[in-house]
Every structure is written in C-alpha cells, then in structure tokens.
Motif scaffolding. Structure first.
Motif, PDB file in Angstrom:
ATOM      1  N   GLY A  78      11.236 -11.246   1.473  1.00  0.00           N
ATOM      2  CA  GLY A  78       9.933 -11.225   2.129  1.00  0.00           C
ATOM      3  C   GLY A  78       9.443  -9.833   2.462  1.00  0.00           C
ATOM      4  O   GLY A  78       8.258  -9.636   2.725  1.00  0.00           O
ATOM      5  N   ASP A  79      10.334  -8.841   2.488  1.00  0.00           N
ATOM      6  CA  ASP A  79       9.904  -7.464   2.710  1.00  0.00           C
ATOM      7  C   ASP A  79       9.149  -6.979   1.478  1.00  0.00           C
ATOM      8  O   ASP A  79       9.325  -7.495   0.374  1.00  0.00           O
ATOM      9  CB  ASP A  79      11.097  -6.545   2.966  1.00  0.00           C
ATOM     10  N   VAL A  80       8.317  -5.982   1.665  1.00  0.00           N
ATOM     11  CA  VAL A  80       7.495  -5.451   0.583  1.00  0.00           C
ATOM     12  C   VAL A  80       7.784  -3.967   0.426  1.00  0.00           C
ATOM     13  O   VAL A  80       7.854  -3.235   1.417  1.00  0.00           O
ATOM     14  CB  VAL A  80       5.986  -5.653   0.889  1.00  0.00           C
TER      15      VAL A  80
ATOM     16  N   ASP B 291      10.961   7.880  -7.311  1.00  0.00           N
ATOM     17  CA  ASP B 291       9.775   7.595  -6.495  1.00  0.00           C
ATOM     18  C   ASP B 291      10.155   7.373  -5.042  1.00  0.00           C
ATOM     19  O   ASP B 291      11.183   6.765  -4.737  1.00  0.00           O
ATOM     20  CB  ASP B 291       9.062   6.327  -6.974  1.00  0.00           C
ATOM     21  N   GLU B 292       9.310   7.855  -4.137  1.00  0.00           N
ATOM     22  CA  GLU B 292       9.463   7.530  -2.724  1.00  0.00           C
ATOM     23  C   GLU B 292       8.834   6.165  -2.492  1.00  0.00           C
ATOM     24  O   GLU B 292       7.759   5.866  -3.031  1.00  0.00           O
ATOM     25  CB  GLU B 292       8.786   8.566  -1.840  1.00  0.00           C
ATOM     26  N   VAL B 293       9.503   5.323  -1.704  1.00  0.00           N
ATOM     27  CA  VAL B 293       8.985   4.003  -1.373  1.00  0.00           C
ATOM     28  C   VAL B 293       9.074   3.788   0.128  1.00  0.00           C
ATOM     29  O   VAL B 293       9.869   4.420   0.816  1.00  0.00           O
ATOM     30  CB  VAL B 293       9.748   2.872  -2.110  1.00  0.00           C
ATOM     31  N   VAL B 294       8.222   2.893   0.619  1.00  0.00           N
ATOM     32  CA  VAL B 294       8.225   2.505   2.024  1.00  0.00           C
ATOM     33  C   VAL B 294       8.523   1.016   2.081  1.00  0.00           C
ATOM     34  O   VAL B 294       7.932   0.230   1.343  1.00  0.00           O
ATOM     35  CB  VAL B 294       6.859   2.790   2.686  1.00  0.00           C
ATOM     36  N   VAL B 295       9.462   0.639   2.958  1.00  0.00           N
ATOM     37  CA  VAL B 295       9.817  -0.766   3.147  1.00  0.00           C
ATOM     38  C   VAL B 295       8.967  -1.309   4.297  1.00  0.00           C
ATOM     39  O   VAL B 295       8.947  -0.741   5.384  1.00  0.00           O
ATOM     40  CB  VAL B 295      11.312  -0.918   3.487  1.00  0.00           C
ATOM     41  N   HIS B 296       8.253  -2.400   4.028  1.00  0.00           N
ATOM     42  CA  HIS B 296       7.419  -3.019   5.068  1.00  0.00           C
ATOM     43  C   HIS B 296       8.008  -4.366   5.429  1.00  0.00           C
ATOM     44  O   HIS B 296       8.473  -5.075   4.545  1.00  0.00           O
ATOM     45  CB  HIS B 296       5.989  -3.213   4.557  1.00  0.00           C
ATOM     46  N   PRO B 297       8.089  -4.739   6.675  1.00  0.00           N
ATOM     47  CA  PRO B 297       7.336  -4.173   7.788  1.00  0.00           C
ATOM     48  C   PRO B 297       8.052  -3.072   8.570  1.00  0.00           C
ATOM     49  O   PRO B 297       7.489  -2.526   9.515  1.00  0.00           O
ATOM     50  CB  PRO B 297       7.118  -5.386   8.697  1.00  0.00           C
TER      51      PRO B 297
ATOM     52  N   ALA C 103      -0.038   3.771  -0.750  1.00  0.00           N
ATOM     53  CA  ALA C 103      -0.658   2.461  -0.976  1.00  0.00           C
ATOM     54  C   ALA C 103      -0.001   1.393  -0.100  1.00  0.00           C
ATOM     55  O   ALA C 103       0.627   0.467  -0.604  1.00  0.00           O
ATOM     56  CB  ALA C 103      -0.560   2.087  -2.446  1.00  0.00           C
ATOM     57  N   PRO C 104      -0.140   1.504   1.229  1.00  0.00           N
ATOM     58  CA  PRO C 104       0.459   0.492   2.098  1.00  0.00           C
ATOM     59  C   PRO C 104      -0.248  -0.851   1.921  1.00  0.00           C
ATOM     60  O   PRO C 104      -1.395  -0.901   1.466  1.00  0.00           O
ATOM     61  CB  PRO C 104       0.227   1.052   3.506  1.00  0.00           C
ATOM     62  N   PRO C 105       0.430  -1.946   2.293  1.00  0.00           N
ATOM     63  CA  PRO C 105      -0.221  -3.246   2.156  1.00  0.00           C
ATOM     64  C   PRO C 105      -1.406  -3.355   3.116  1.00  0.00           C
ATOM     65  O   PRO C 105      -1.385  -2.791   4.210  1.00  0.00           O
ATOM     66  CB  PRO C 105       0.877  -4.248   2.512  1.00  0.00           C
ATOM     67  N   ARG C 106      -2.431  -4.058   2.680  1.00  0.00           N
ATOM     68  CA  ARG C 106      -3.610  -4.272   3.527  1.00  0.00           C
ATOM     69  C   ARG C 106      -3.350  -5.446   4.456  1.00  0.00           C
ATOM     70  O   ARG C 106      -2.848  -6.475   4.030  1.00  0.00           O
ATOM     71  CB  ARG C 106      -4.837  -4.550   2.677  1.00  0.00           C
ATOM     72  N   LEU C 107      -3.719  -5.283   5.705  1.00  0.00           N
ATOM     73  CA  LEU C 107      -3.608  -6.362   6.670  1.00  0.00           C
ATOM     74  C   LEU C 107      -4.864  -7.222   6.585  1.00  0.00           C
ATOM     75  O   LEU C 107      -5.960  -6.720   6.370  1.00  0.00           O
ATOM     76  CB  LEU C 107      -3.449  -5.813   8.082  1.00  0.00           C
TER      77      LEU C 107
END
Length: 72
Positions: free
Chosen positions: A50-52, A5-11, A58-62
């Motif tokens: 603390g990173d997501v 799976d591709e994932v994105v590290v936030h922030p 499906a990015p996190p909602r602000l």
C-alpha cells in the motif's frame, strides 16, 4: 525507475535510492509500468503493501474523499 534514482516512500516521507532492479529473468538497469519488478533500496526502509514510491519532484496528489451511492 532507474538504478541510482532517488525515491520517496509515502506516506512516511523517507528518502533513499534504488540500488538494483530485479526480475525473474535477471537484473535490469531500468524499469517502467506495467513491469513486475523487485526494487532493492540502498537503505533499510520499511516499505509495506500500500505504500507508494515516487520521485522527489512528483509526490502523490492528495484528493478529497470519494462519495458514492452503492445500490443494495
């Protein structure tokens, strides 16, 4: 999460892929909540407490800050 799976590290917004999913009992092909797992990523990415991690679609909602009254 599934291996590959591709994932994105936030922030940070850095993108990578899941190279492996490890547990105390051994590797898995797929993990889901509330499992406790270690994700190995294909790239060397700085992921801190603390990173997501999310999928790209499906990015996190602000949200606005929460206001509360705390009794003393």
């Amino acid at each position: 999460m599934t291996v590959g799976d591709e994932v994105v590290v936030h922030p940070s917004g850095r993108r990578t892929r899941v190279a492996g999913i490890d547990t105390f009992d051994g590797p898995l092909a797929r993990a889901h909540a509330p499992m406790s797992v270690t994700l190995r990523l294909t790239d060397e990415v700085d992921v801190a407490r603390g990173d997501v991690l999310t999928t790209p679609d499906a990015p996190p909602r602000l949200a606005d800050p929460v206001h509360a009254v705390v009794p003393v």
